[in-house]
Design a protein around this motif. Sequence first.
Motif, PDB file in Angstrom:
ATOM      1  N   GLY A  79       0.814  -1.214   0.000  1.00  0.00           N
ATOM      2  CA  GLY A  79       0.000   0.000   0.000  1.00  0.00           C
ATOM      3  C   GLY A  79       0.844   1.259   0.000  1.00  0.00           C
ATOM      4  O   GLY A  79       0.566   2.210  -0.734  1.00  0.00           O
ATOM      5  N   ALA A  80       1.898   1.260   0.794  1.00  0.00           N
ATOM      6  CA  ALA A  80       2.792   2.419   0.838  1.00  0.00           C
ATOM      7  C   ALA A  80       3.485   2.606  -0.506  1.00  0.00           C
ATOM      8  O   ALA A  80       3.610   3.735  -0.999  1.00  0.00           O
ATOM      9  CB  ALA A  80       3.817   2.235   1.956  1.00  0.00           C
ATOM     10  N   ARG A  81       3.917   1.505  -1.128  1.00  0.00           N
ATOM     11  CA  ARG A  81       4.550   1.581  -2.454  1.00  0.00           C
ATOM     12  C   ARG A  81       3.581   2.110  -3.496  1.00  0.00           C
ATOM     13  O   ARG A  81       3.939   2.940  -4.330  1.00  0.00           O
ATOM     14  CB  ARG A  81       5.046   0.193  -2.887  1.00  0.00           C
ATOM     15  N   HIS A  82       2.352   1.629  -3.462  1.00  0.00           N
ATOM     16  CA  HIS A  82       1.361   2.047  -4.450  1.00  0.00           C
ATOM     17  C   HIS A  82       1.044   3.535  -4.348  1.00  0.00           C
ATOM     18  O   HIS A  82       0.757   4.171  -5.359  1.00  0.00           O
ATOM     19  CB  HIS A  82       0.100   1.197  -4.349  1.00  0.00           C
ATOM     20  N   ALA A  83       1.103   4.083  -3.168  1.00  0.00           N
ATOM     21  CA  ALA A  83       0.888   5.531  -3.028  1.00  0.00           C
ATOM     22  C   ALA A  83       1.949   6.282  -3.820  1.00  0.00           C
ATOM     23  O   ALA A  83       1.655   7.301  -4.450  1.00  0.00           O
ATOM     24  CB  ALA A  83       0.919   5.937  -1.558  1.00  0.00           C
ATOM     25  N   GLY A  84       3.160   5.771  -3.804  1.00  0.00           N
ATOM     26  CA  GLY A  84       4.239   6.389  -4.574  1.00  0.00           C
ATOM     27  C   GLY A  84       4.046   6.282  -6.079  1.00  0.00           C
ATOM     28  O   GLY A  84       4.625   7.056  -6.834  1.00  0.00           O
ATOM     29  N   TYR A  85       3.215   5.349  -6.510  1.00  0.00           N
ATOM     30  CA  TYR A  85       2.921   5.196  -7.940  1.00  0.00           C
ATOM     31  C   TYR A  85       1.761   6.090  -8.378  1.00  0.00           C
ATOM     32  O   TYR A  85       1.408   6.106  -9.549  1.00  0.00           O
ATOM     33  CB  TYR A  85       2.548   3.750  -8.279  1.00  0.00           C
TER      34      TYR A  85
END
Length: 145
Positions: A79-85
């Motif tokens: 989820g944290a990674r996807h926010a960066g995308y």
Amino acid sequence: MTPSNIAHIEHSFRLVAPQAEAAAAGFYRRLFELDPSLRPLFQHTDIVAQGRKLMQALGFVVANLKVPDQLLPVVAAMGARHAGYGVQEAHYPLVGAALIETLEGALGEGFTPEVRQAWTAAYGLLAEVMIKAARPPGSPLQAAA
């Protein structure tokens, strides 16, 4: 997640796994139909490779539903990674709808009301964890989820 939900998810995923490539392609096709504005998030992405990642992630989730202490930290990091995308909270219901519709198409009559309920519950939990992890640390919204 109830033991019954987990059993429905495990069984149905075993039926979808042999058609993983077609299911992943169907998922992204449906996602972009639901919201064409999501396409730019994938403009520099090999969608076939992304589909493989999606199916691997689903496989990991299914394999670890019985061990949430191992599953949920990985989901939170995702989820944290996807926010960066560029993924936003408003995208999660669309992804959930695309996932459920993809599973329904892949399973046909095997997509029973019980299977739908199990996948809906699992996706709801995972989305909640991912959304919370994507919120800025210390945000009042992070604590609320």
